[in-house]
Design an enzyme around this catalytic site. Structure first.
Site, mmCIF file in Angstrom:
data_model
loop_
_atom_site.group_PDB
_atom_site.id
_atom_site.type_symbol
_atom_site.label_atom_id
_atom_site.label_comp_id
_atom_site.label_asym_id
_atom_site.label_seq_id
_atom_site.Cartn_x
_atom_site.Cartn_y
_atom_site.Cartn_z
ATOM 1 N N GLY A 125 79.405 -44.896 29.742
ATOM 2 C CA GLY A 125 79.516 -43.433 29.780
ATOM 3 C C GLY A 125 80.961 -42.979 29.639
ATOM 4 N N PHE A 169 71.324 -44.096 28.601
ATOM 5 C CA PHE A 169 70.650 -42.780 28.590
ATOM 6 C C PHE A 169 71.610 -41.718 28.048
ATOM 7 C CE2 PHE A 169 69.484 -38.910 31.285
ATOM 8 C CZ PHE A 169 68.661 -38.395 30.298
ATOM 9 N N GLY A 195 75.132 -42.613 27.957
ATOM 10 C CA GLY A 195 76.273 -43.381 27.459
ATOM 11 C C GLY A 195 75.980 -43.911 26.071
ATOM 12 N N LYS A 212 65.746 -40.839 41.350
ATOM 13 C CA LYS A 212 65.550 -42.291 41.488
ATOM 14 C C LYS A 212 66.843 -43.053 41.196
ATOM 15 C CE LYS A 212 61.514 -44.249 39.931
ATOM 16 N NZ LYS A 212 60.389 -44.354 38.953
ATOM 17 N N THR A 213 67.561 -42.591 40.167
ATOM 18 C CA THR A 213 68.811 -43.274 39.810
ATOM 19 C C THR A 213 69.793 -43.221 40.980
ATOM 20 O OG1 THR A 213 68.535 -42.854 37.457
ATOM 21 C CG2 THR A 213 70.784 -43.225 38.218
ATOM 22 N N ARG A 241 74.736 -58.617 49.665
ATOM 23 C CA ARG A 241 74.421 -60.030 49.422
ATOM 24 C C ARG A 241 75.657 -60.828 49.040
ATOM 25 N NH1 ARG A 241 73.144 -62.916 44.952
ATOM 26 N NH2 ARG A 241 73.176 -61.055 43.657
ATOM 27 N N TYR A 270 70.190 -33.554 41.257
ATOM 28 C CA TYR A 270 71.514 -34.170 41.168
ATOM 29 C C TYR A 270 72.239 -34.064 42.509
ATOM 30 C CZ TYR A 270 76.213 -35.110 39.274
ATOM 31 O OH TYR A 270 77.457 -35.627 39.016
ATOM 32 N N LYS A 280 72.774 -37.180 45.058
ATOM 33 C CA LYS A 280 74.119 -37.683 45.383
ATOM 34 C C LYS A 280 74.398 -37.618 46.881
ATOM 35 C CE LYS A 280 76.055 -38.669 41.318
ATOM 36 N NZ LYS A 280 76.702 -39.955 40.993
ATOM 37 N N TYR A 299 74.623 -48.281 55.023
ATOM 38 C CA TYR A 299 74.899 -49.706 54.746
ATOM 39 C C TYR A 299 76.228 -50.111 55.376
ATOM 40 C CZ TYR A 299 71.089 -51.098 51.652
ATOM 41 O OH TYR A 299 69.863 -51.456 51.150
HETATM 42 P P1 NAD Z 1 78.042 -39.891 31.699
HETATM 43 O O1 NAD Z 1 76.697 -39.282 31.535
HETATM 44 O O2 NAD Z 1 78.935 -39.964 30.509
HETATM 45 O O3 NAD Z 1 77.928 -41.351 32.303
HETATM 46 C C1 NAD Z 1 76.868 -41.800 33.090
HETATM 47 C C2 NAD Z 1 76.450 -43.169 32.579
HETATM 48 O O4 NAD Z 1 75.410 -43.672 33.425
HETATM 49 C C3 NAD Z 1 75.904 -43.115 31.160
HETATM 50 O O5 NAD Z 1 76.487 -44.125 30.380
HETATM 51 C C4 NAD Z 1 74.408 -43.350 31.351
HETATM 52 O O6 NAD Z 1 73.794 -43.951 30.229
HETATM 53 C C5 NAD Z 1 74.387 -44.216 32.586
HETATM 54 N N1 NAD Z 1 73.133 -44.150 33.340
HETATM 55 C C6 NAD Z 1 72.445 -43.036 33.709
HETATM 56 N N2 NAD Z 1 71.340 -43.386 34.394
HETATM 57 C C7 NAD Z 1 71.346 -44.740 34.463
HETATM 58 C C8 NAD Z 1 70.464 -45.698 35.031
HETATM 59 N N3 NAD Z 1 69.342 -45.313 35.667
HETATM 60 N N4 NAD Z 1 70.761 -47.008 34.905
HETATM 61 C C9 NAD Z 1 71.875 -47.409 34.255
HETATM 62 N N5 NAD Z 1 72.744 -46.553 33.680
HETATM 63 C C10 NAD Z 1 72.477 -45.239 33.801
HETATM 64 O O7 NAD Z 1 78.761 -39.093 32.875
HETATM 65 P P2 NAD Z 1 80.215 -39.248 33.504
HETATM 66 O O8 NAD Z 1 80.864 -37.928 33.440
HETATM 67 O O9 NAD Z 1 80.918 -40.429 32.949
HETATM 68 O O10 NAD Z 1 79.854 -39.505 35.021
HETATM 69 C C11 NAD Z 1 79.968 -40.780 35.633
HETATM 70 C C12 NAD Z 1 79.735 -40.667 37.129
HETATM 71 O O11 NAD Z 1 80.689 -39.784 37.708
HETATM 72 C C13 NAD Z 1 78.354 -40.109 37.492
HETATM 73 O O12 NAD Z 1 77.858 -40.789 38.618
HETATM 74 C C14 NAD Z 1 78.636 -38.668 37.835
HETATM 75 O O13 NAD Z 1 77.697 -38.159 38.737
HETATM 76 C C15 NAD Z 1 80.042 -38.756 38.415
HETATM 77 N N6 NAD Z 1 80.762 -37.472 38.287
HETATM 78 C C16 NAD Z 1 81.307 -37.082 37.081
HETATM 79 C C17 NAD Z 1 81.958 -35.857 36.993
HETATM 80 C C18 NAD Z 1 82.603 -35.389 35.716
HETATM 81 O O14 NAD Z 1 83.135 -34.253 35.681
HETATM 82 N N7 NAD Z 1 82.638 -36.160 34.652
HETATM 83 C C19 NAD Z 1 82.048 -35.029 38.117
HETATM 84 C C20 NAD Z 1 81.461 -35.452 39.307
HETATM 85 C C21 NAD Z 1 80.838 -36.676 39.383
#
Ligand code: NAD
Ligand code: UDP
Length: 314
Positions: free
Chosen positions: A10, A34, A36, A89-90, A104, A143, A147, A157
């Protein structure tokens, strides 16, 4: 060290993989692609210290690693609302799986949390002690609440199983490798401007956010993962404190592009937070972290990236 980055293909994950490799670590990027894309990590695929695994974190997996960065989760509203049950779920099952792995193999795990856990905040700016103001049943809840449960799981944990945990509360971040169609405000405005379309401002454009450039965010995430001081398990806000309205962003982008940009006003999505700004005192005191890249510089670099991706000369 051997580092696992879930969501490694991503936007943030791919930058993190790059930086970990540059620091001499082995990196496993795990992603279900999804939101990425393999394109984000194509330049890393030939390296012997780098591995990509196409896998969904909702399903268990056995890996031997020293560090886990749990970033897997769609971050843009249109993506996380596409299949909200899957989003929950994710965050819940996926985080349990990663925490189980950390327990583990005795790995340290960092959970990517978000400013969204503060919801539409009643306290401003948002300190880590603030519990938030979140709608539990709205379109953003899958979301936000996902989170929040992920943070609960990390803390449980930690308390119950002594897992070595970190929680980073990421505020709005932008930069190269945001997906072209993810409709987050920065990517959307830049793509619209480069295509010569009017910028879609939701509401009256007075709602605020603080935008952190991706390189600064990765510095903060790594600093927290490496932090060994007191109360290292406590959540830490990482983000810019430079608060701007969406109208300010239109103005700043116009300055970077050297022309006046047309705007089209659209209805404000429901539960869209009106104001957001982190209090980053904790990050400054504990991690000695502060962002370095200005909004103008960050916008310039991001515009350059999108020009190449969409082939625009504008
Ligand atoms: P993004 O959508 O580009 O990246 C998320 C990645 O997770 C993608 O590559 C996607 O394919 C993968 N993914 C989603 N569901 C999955 C699953 N079930 N199994 C495996 N892979 C899965 O978004 P991002 O901006 O890079 O965000 C990355 C993380 O940072 C996320 O957890 C997001 O909540 C957090 N975040 C980002 C921001 C921001 O402004 N970019 C702000 C707050 C939090
Ligand atoms: N926004 C906007 N036009 C767009 C996309 C978003 O005005 O084309 C607004 C949106 O309503 C919100 C802010 O920009 O107030 C940030 O939206 P984004 O989806 O980037 O992040 P989040 O709402 O999750 O902070």
């Amino acid at each position: 060290m051997r580092c696992l980055v879930t969501g490694g293909a991503g936007f943030l994950g791919s930058h993190l993989c790059e930086r970990l490799l540059a620091e001499g670590h082995e990196v496993i990027a795990l992603d279900n692609l999804f939101t990425g894309s393999k394109r984000n990590i194509a330049h890393l695929l030939g390296r012997s210290e780098f591995e990509f695994i196409r896998h969904d974190v909702v399903n268990p997996i056995l890996l031997e690693v020293d560090r886990i960065f749990n970033l897997a989760c769609p971050a843009s509203p249109i993506h996380y609302q596409y299949n909200p049950v899957k989003t929950v779920k994710t965050s819940v099952v996926g985080t349990i799986n990663m925490l189980g792995m950390a327990k583990r193999v005795k790995a340290r795990i960092l959970q990517a949390s978000t400013s969204e856990i503060y919801g539409d905040p009643k306290e401003h700016p948002q300190r880590e002690e603030y519990w938030g103001h979140v709608n539990p049943i709205g379109p953003r809840s899958c979301y936000d609440e996902g989170k929040r449960v992920a943070e609960t799981l990390v803390m449980d944990y930690h308390r119950q199983n002594r897992v070595d945990t970190r929680i980073v509360r990421i505020f709005n971040t932008y930069g190269p490798r945001m997906a072209v169609g993810d409709r987050r405000v920065m990517s959307n405005f830049i793509v619209q401007a480069l295509r010569g379309e009017p910028l879609t401002v939701y509401g009256d454009g007075t709602q605020t956010r603080c935008f952190c450039y991706v390189d600064d965010m990765i510095d903060g995430i790594l600093a927290l993962m490496n932090y060994d001081g007191e109360n290292a398990w406590e959540p830490v806000n990482i983000g810019s404190e430079d608060e701007r309205s969406m109208n300010d962003i239109v103005q700043a982008l116009g300055e970077v592009l050297g022309r006046k940009l047309a705007v089209e006003y659209r209805p404000l999505p429901s539960d869209d937070p009106l104001r957001r700004r982190p209090d980053c005192t904790r990050a400054r005191q504990r991690l000695n972290w502060r962002p370095k890249v200005s909004l103008h510089e960050g916008l310039k670099r991001t515009v350059q990236y999108f020009r190449e991706v969409i082939g625009s000369a504008k």
